[in-house]
Design a protein around this motif. Structure first.
Motif, mmCIF file in Angstrom:
data_model
loop_
_atom_site.group_PDB
_atom_site.id
_atom_site.type_symbol
_atom_site.label_atom_id
_atom_site.label_comp_id
_atom_site.label_asym_id
_atom_site.label_seq_id
_atom_site.Cartn_x
_atom_site.Cartn_y
_atom_site.Cartn_z
ATOM 1 N N GLU A 275 -5.263 4.497 8.955
ATOM 2 C CA GLU A 275 -5.980 2.839 9.250
ATOM 3 C C GLU A 275 -4.818 1.916 10.273
ATOM 4 O OE1 GLU A 275 -9.266 2.303 8.087
ATOM 5 O OE2 GLU A 275 -9.497 4.338 7.536
ATOM 6 N N VAL A 276 -3.757 2.364 10.174
ATOM 7 C CA VAL A 276 -2.522 1.357 10.988
ATOM 8 C C VAL A 276 -3.533 1.093 12.422
ATOM 9 C CG1 VAL A 276 -0.566 1.230 11.757
ATOM 10 C CG2 VAL A 276 -1.033 1.402 8.981
ATOM 11 N N PRO A 277 -3.218 2.249 12.960
ATOM 12 C CA PRO A 277 -4.179 2.469 14.443
ATOM 13 C C PRO A 277 -5.420 1.175 14.534
ATOM 14 C CG PRO A 277 -3.611 4.498 14.205
ATOM 15 C CD PRO A 277 -3.479 3.306 12.351
ATOM 16 N N THR B 173 11.936 -6.069 9.004
ATOM 17 C CA THR B 173 12.462 -5.212 8.678
ATOM 18 C C THR B 173 12.078 -4.602 6.961
ATOM 19 O OG1 THR B 173 14.163 -5.497 7.744
ATOM 20 C CG2 THR B 173 13.731 -5.425 9.927
ATOM 21 N N HIS B 174 11.738 -5.504 5.853
ATOM 22 C CA HIS B 174 11.739 -4.753 4.644
ATOM 23 C C HIS B 174 10.094 -5.141 3.912
ATOM 24 C CE1 HIS B 174 15.707 -5.170 3.489
ATOM 25 N NE2 HIS B 174 16.181 -6.369 3.369
ATOM 26 N N TYR B 175 9.011 -5.846 4.858
ATOM 27 C CA TYR B 175 7.161 -5.576 4.603
ATOM 28 C C TYR B 175 7.093 -5.685 5.983
ATOM 29 C CZ TYR B 175 9.875 -7.609 -0.430
ATOM 30 O OH TYR B 175 10.324 -7.519 -1.950
ATOM 31 N N ALA B 176 5.654 -4.742 5.519
ATOM 32 C CA ALA B 176 4.729 -5.247 6.774
ATOM 33 C C ALA B 176 3.224 -4.497 6.317
ATOM 34 C CB ALA B 176 5.116 -3.450 7.896
ATOM 35 N N VAL B 177 2.648 -5.182 6.692
ATOM 36 C CA VAL B 177 1.024 -5.836 6.258
ATOM 37 C C VAL B 177 0.395 -5.539 7.020
ATOM 38 C CG1 VAL B 177 -0.709 -6.748 5.245
ATOM 39 C CG2 VAL B 177 1.874 -7.196 3.841
ATOM 40 N N ALA B 178 -0.930 -4.429 7.444
ATOM 41 C CA ALA B 178 -1.225 -4.103 8.914
ATOM 42 C C ALA B 178 -3.088 -5.326 8.552
ATOM 43 C CB ALA B 178 -1.484 -2.984 8.746
ATOM 44 N N LEU B 179 -2.999 -5.432 9.102
ATOM 45 C CA LEU B 179 -3.979 -6.423 9.051
ATOM 46 C C LEU B 179 -5.891 -6.478 9.680
ATOM 47 C CD1 LEU B 179 -2.820 -10.304 8.051
ATOM 48 C CD2 LEU B 179 -3.387 -8.616 6.704
ATOM 49 N N ARG B 180 -7.199 -6.256 9.598
ATOM 50 C CA ARG B 180 -7.913 -6.410 10.321
ATOM 51 C C ARG B 180 -8.865 -7.156 10.075
ATOM 52 N NH1 ARG B 180 -12.700 -2.378 10.221
ATOM 53 N NH2 ARG B 180 -12.741 -2.292 12.118
ATOM 54 N N TYR B 181 -9.641 -7.706 11.526
ATOM 55 C CA TYR B 181 -10.577 -8.580 10.857
ATOM 56 C C TYR B 181 -12.273 -8.142 12.168
ATOM 57 C CZ TYR B 181 -12.970 -13.376 10.851
ATOM 58 O OH TYR B 181 -14.177 -14.591 10.194
ATOM 59 N N ASP B 182 -12.981 -7.890 11.754
ATOM 60 C CA ASP B 182 -14.518 -7.774 12.341
ATOM 61 C C ASP B 182 -15.344 -9.143 11.794
ATOM 62 O OD1 ASP B 182 -16.365 -7.146 14.057
ATOM 63 O OD2 ASP B 182 -17.115 -5.353 12.222
ATOM 64 N N VAL C 80 8.243 3.262 3.894
ATOM 65 C CA VAL C 80 6.979 3.103 4.316
ATOM 66 C C VAL C 80 6.610 1.523 5.869
ATOM 67 C CG1 VAL C 80 4.571 2.483 3.179
ATOM 68 C CG2 VAL C 80 6.402 3.627 2.296
ATOM 69 N N ALA C 81 7.434 0.777 4.958
ATOM 70 C CA ALA C 81 6.998 -0.261 6.643
ATOM 71 C C ALA C 81 7.713 -0.106 7.733
ATOM 72 C CB ALA C 81 7.702 -1.744 5.751
ATOM 73 N N ALA C 82 8.851 0.664 7.502
ATOM 74 C CA ALA C 82 9.382 0.743 8.843
ATOM 75 C C ALA C 82 8.358 2.161 9.833
ATOM 76 C CB ALA C 82 10.443 2.257 8.722
ATOM 77 N N GLU C 83 7.138 2.853 8.214
ATOM 78 C CA GLU C 83 6.862 3.618 9.321
ATOM 79 C C GLU C 83 5.350 3.450 10.260
ATOM 80 O OE1 GLU C 83 3.967 7.538 7.370
ATOM 81 O OE2 GLU C 83 5.459 6.776 6.683
ATOM 82 N N ILE C 84 5.119 1.926 8.719
ATOM 83 C CA ILE C 84 3.665 1.136 9.530
ATOM 84 C C ILE C 84 4.490 0.640 10.636
ATOM 85 C CG2 ILE C 84 2.229 -1.013 9.056
ATOM 86 C CD1 ILE C 84 2.740 0.191 6.185
ATOM 87 N N ARG C 85 5.488 0.634 11.171
ATOM 88 C CA ARG C 85 6.098 -0.118 12.395
ATOM 89 C C ARG C 85 5.905 0.006 13.199
ATOM 90 N NH1 ARG C 85 9.491 -3.252 9.285
ATOM 91 N NH2 ARG C 85 10.794 -1.637 9.624
ATOM 92 N N PRO D 114 0.153 -5.419 17.919
ATOM 93 C CA PRO D 114 0.674 -6.776 17.700
ATOM 94 C C PRO D 114 2.110 -6.280 16.904
ATOM 95 C CG PRO D 114 -1.144 -7.360 19.032
ATOM 96 C CD PRO D 114 -0.760 -5.649 17.737
ATOM 97 N N LEU D 115 3.172 -6.621 16.717
ATOM 98 C CA LEU D 115 3.705 -6.759 15.640
ATOM 99 C C LEU D 115 4.440 -8.424 15.216
ATOM 100 C CD1 LEU D 115 6.173 -4.177 15.084
ATOM 101 C CD2 LEU D 115 4.195 -4.390 14.274
ATOM 102 N N PHE D 116 3.526 -9.173 14.105
ATOM 103 C CA PHE D 116 4.159 -10.345 14.260
ATOM 104 C C PHE D 116 5.137 -11.033 13.167
ATOM 105 C CE2 PHE D 116 2.975 -14.825 13.266
ATOM 106 C CZ PHE D 116 3.473 -15.651 14.413
ATOM 107 N N SER D 117 6.528 -11.388 13.500
ATOM 108 C CA SER D 117 7.148 -11.822 12.234
ATOM 109 C C SER D 117 7.039 -12.964 11.382
ATOM 110 C CB SER D 117 8.814 -11.477 13.420
ATOM 111 O OG SER D 117 10.073 -12.097 11.914
ATOM 112 N N ALA D 118 7.064 -12.675 10.452
ATOM 113 C CA ALA D 118 6.889 -14.443 9.762
ATOM 114 C C ALA D 118 6.693 -13.926 8.188
ATOM 115 C CB ALA D 118 5.156 -14.597 9.923
#
Length: 384
Positions: free
Chosen positions: A260-262, A272-281, A298-303, A312-316
């Motif tokens: 689902e990441v793509p 680097t430690h956390y990654a959360v992929a968001l989708r909005y329709d 897992v976060a590295a694989e998501i990135r 896009p990757l957004f650092s926050a």
């Protein structure tokens, strides 16, 4: 192997699985004394309720049987017809009493152990034909107890019957001096009360036998500690097998999540430690959804998958931690993060618009995203 282990004491109560299997084999608590008592009580009650009617109809059948016309006596074929008719009338006369006895016979087993039909119990077993096993059952403790109960029943019933018949001796002798109709009704009444008295004496035996049968049934189904452990392993599965199943399920869920990441609109990172992929329709969703999230590897694989798909990757860091610890996969983000995520998505949409127009100016990333303190407190701080 545990079933045949007699070296351990059977000190454990039977488990629900063992009780269920025993019931499927027809092994349920039953009391023959209770069944016999209920049948006798049903028969006695039937005679008392319907005795007058039964003996009245019996008198009529006897009267018509002995007052045949001369033509019937000379016709042997008609005699068979008359005999069959009288037998049918007698059976119809006794049918209500038979039905009451059937109900009493069925009520006994149902009242103790419930209704149970087992094909396994009806299956023929050669072990039942073994005379040695039969002798062991006869001279076992269970056999001796059954013999003791039979002896007690005999003495009890014989004593009560003797006393009752002694009291009714005068009435019994007086039956011969009464008219036929009155004598039959009087005899039926005495038979009914005699049955009722004898059945009432068996209530004492049933009151002792029912608790004993319940206790004995539980005792026969008791298990050793090893049997309980083996059953738990069979039911719940071995720990290593369960661990392997959980690992397989986790891997399958992870592969579905990575697929689902793509499709995501943005991946918020820590970085680097956390990654959360968001989708909005806007057409089918009320709020942005989390399609993937992970920490460390897992976060590295998501990135990595996001970069490969052009997401896009957004650092926050604060927003990434809050999203990671307050959301679940395929669920909407909390209402407290709507504004912060809206700023991020607006920035992503501006990036897409700028990428489509070479002369467009690249937008500046948003700063000071509003993340509520209560959501930050739920996310343990972690420095990158």
């Amino acid at each position: 192997m545990a079933e045949n282990d007699t070296s351990q004491e059977k000190s454990e109560q039977p488990t629900p699985k063992r009780l269920r299997e025993a019931r499927e084999k027809g092994q349920v608590a039953r009391s023959r004394e209770l069944n016999t008592t209920l049948v006798l009580l049903g028969g006695a009650g039937g005679l008392l309720l319907m005795g007058g009617s039964i003996f009245g109809q019996l008198q009529e059948i006897l009267r018509r049987s002995w007052t045949l016309e001369r033509e019937l006596l000379l016709d042997t074929g008609m005699l068979h017809t008359v005999l069959l008719t009288r037998i049918t009338e007698g059976l119809v006369m006794l049918l209500p009493l038979f039905l009451m006895l059937i109900v009493a016979a069925v009520l006994g087993p149902i009242s103790m152990g419930g209704g149970n039909f087992s094909g396994k119990a009806m299956a023929p077993k050669l072990s039942k034909l073994n005379p040695i096993s039969g002798l062991k059952r006869i001279f076992s403790l269970q056999g001796l107890m059954e013999f003791g109960k039979t002896l007690i029943k005999f003495v009890l019933i014989a004593s009560v019957a003797g006393v009752f018949l002694w009291q009714l001796s005068g009435s019994l002798m007086g039956l011969g001096h009464q008219p036929l109709e009155r004598g039959l009704m009087h005899a039926g009444n005495m038979v009914g009360w005699t049955f009722l008295t004898l059945a009432a004496t068996l209530i004492l035996v049933a009151l002792v036998d029912v608790p004993f049968q319940l206790w004995n049934h539980q005792k026969q189904l008791r298990m050793t500690k090893q049997q309980v452990k083996d059953e738990f392993k069979e039911t719940e599965g071995k720990p290593e097998v369960k661990s392997r199943i959980r690992q397989t399920q986790h891997d399958m869920a992870r592969r579905r999540m990575m697929a689902e990441v793509p499709k995501a609109d943005v991946v918020v990172t820590n970085p680097t430690h956390y990654a959360v992929a968001l989708r909005y329709d806007q057409q089918g969703m009320k709020a942005p959804r989390v399609v993937a999230k992970g920490a460390d590897l897992v976060a590295a694989e998501i990135r990595e998958r996001a970069r490969a798909a052009g997401v896009p990757l957004f650092s926050a860091p604060p927003l990434a931690r809050a999203l990671y610890f307050t959301t679940r996969i395929d669920q909407e983000i909390p209402a407290g993060l709507y504004v912060a995520v809206a700023h991020v998505l607006a920035y992503v949409y501006q990036l897409r618009a700028a990428a489509g127009s070479p002369s467009a100016r690249r937008p500046e990333p948003p700063t000071d995203l509003p993340v509520p303190d209560e959501l930050l407190r739920r996310a343990p701080p972690r420095e990158d």
